[in-house]
Design an enzyme around this catalytic site. Structure first.
Site, PDB file in Angstrom:
ATOM      1  N   HIS A  54       7.544   1.235   0.984  1.00  0.00           N
ATOM      2  CA  HIS A  54       7.321   1.180   2.444  1.00  0.00           C
ATOM      3  C   HIS A  54       7.638  -0.217   2.961  1.00  0.00           C
ATOM      4  CE1 HIS A  54       5.115   1.652   6.308  1.00  0.00           C
ATOM      5  NE2 HIS A  54       5.391   2.922   6.128  1.00  0.00           N
ATOM      6  N   PHE A  55       8.735  -0.640   3.073  1.00  0.00           N
ATOM      7  CA  PHE A  55      10.052  -0.086   2.785  1.00  0.00           C
ATOM      8  C   PHE A  55      10.762  -1.040   1.842  1.00  0.00           C
ATOM      9  CE2 PHE A  55       8.782   1.439   6.983  1.00  0.00           C
ATOM     10  CZ  PHE A  55       8.936   2.801   6.827  1.00  0.00           C
TER      11      PHE A  55
END
Length: 155
Positions: A54-55
């Site tokens: 994420h991410f």
């Protein structure tokens, strides 16, 4: 008359909350006014496991975890008011209202978690909460939580 408590460290937090790595999201309590307000700190490290996905190219702390860190600060405020045994007590979210995300939270940020008591009615605690980074609101919400005591079977 309540007294202000300053600087609860991680060792004291571990005695009050059941959360452990990787889900303990409060590192230190900076100020605590029982029955009123808490100001706590969460250091956001690149080593947090959620950053892997994420991410991958631009790590961002998930908003739900910012809210969870506020809820954990609210739990510390509640437990400053209500004696409990962490082994037989669950502190549960029962509602989130007016959640707003105003700024991304990235590795290296320091979240300042401020939670103020609003009311306690029929076993539900209500709080006004916000998380700031460098004086800028990253997230804010009204949180509703409750305390459940486990029965003899552990449920």
């Amino acid at each position: 008359m309540s007294t202000e408590i300053n600087d609860l460290d991680i060792h004291k937090i571990l005695t009050l909350l059941p959360h452990r790595y990787p889900f303990l999201l409060v590192d230190r309590v900076l100020e605590l006014q029982p029955h009123k307000r808490i100001k706590a700190l969460k250091n956001v490290s690149i080593n947090e496991p959620y950053f892997t996905g994420h991410f991958p190219k631009r790590p961002v702390m998930p908003g739900v975890l910012v809210l969870e860190s506020l809820a954990q600060a609210a739990a510390l405020l509640t437990f400053s008011e209500e004696p409990h045994d962490p082994a037989s007590t669950q502190y549960l979210f029962v509602g989130i209202d007016d959640a707003r995300f105003k700024r991304v939270v990235e590795p290296g940020d320091q979240l300042i978690l401020t939670v103020s008591f609003k009311r306690h009615m029929r076993g539900v605690w209500k709080f006004i909460a916000h998380a700031d980074v460098e004086g800028v609101v990253a997230a804010q919400a009204t949180l509703m939580c409750t305390v459940r005591h486990a029965d003899a079977s552990g449920r």
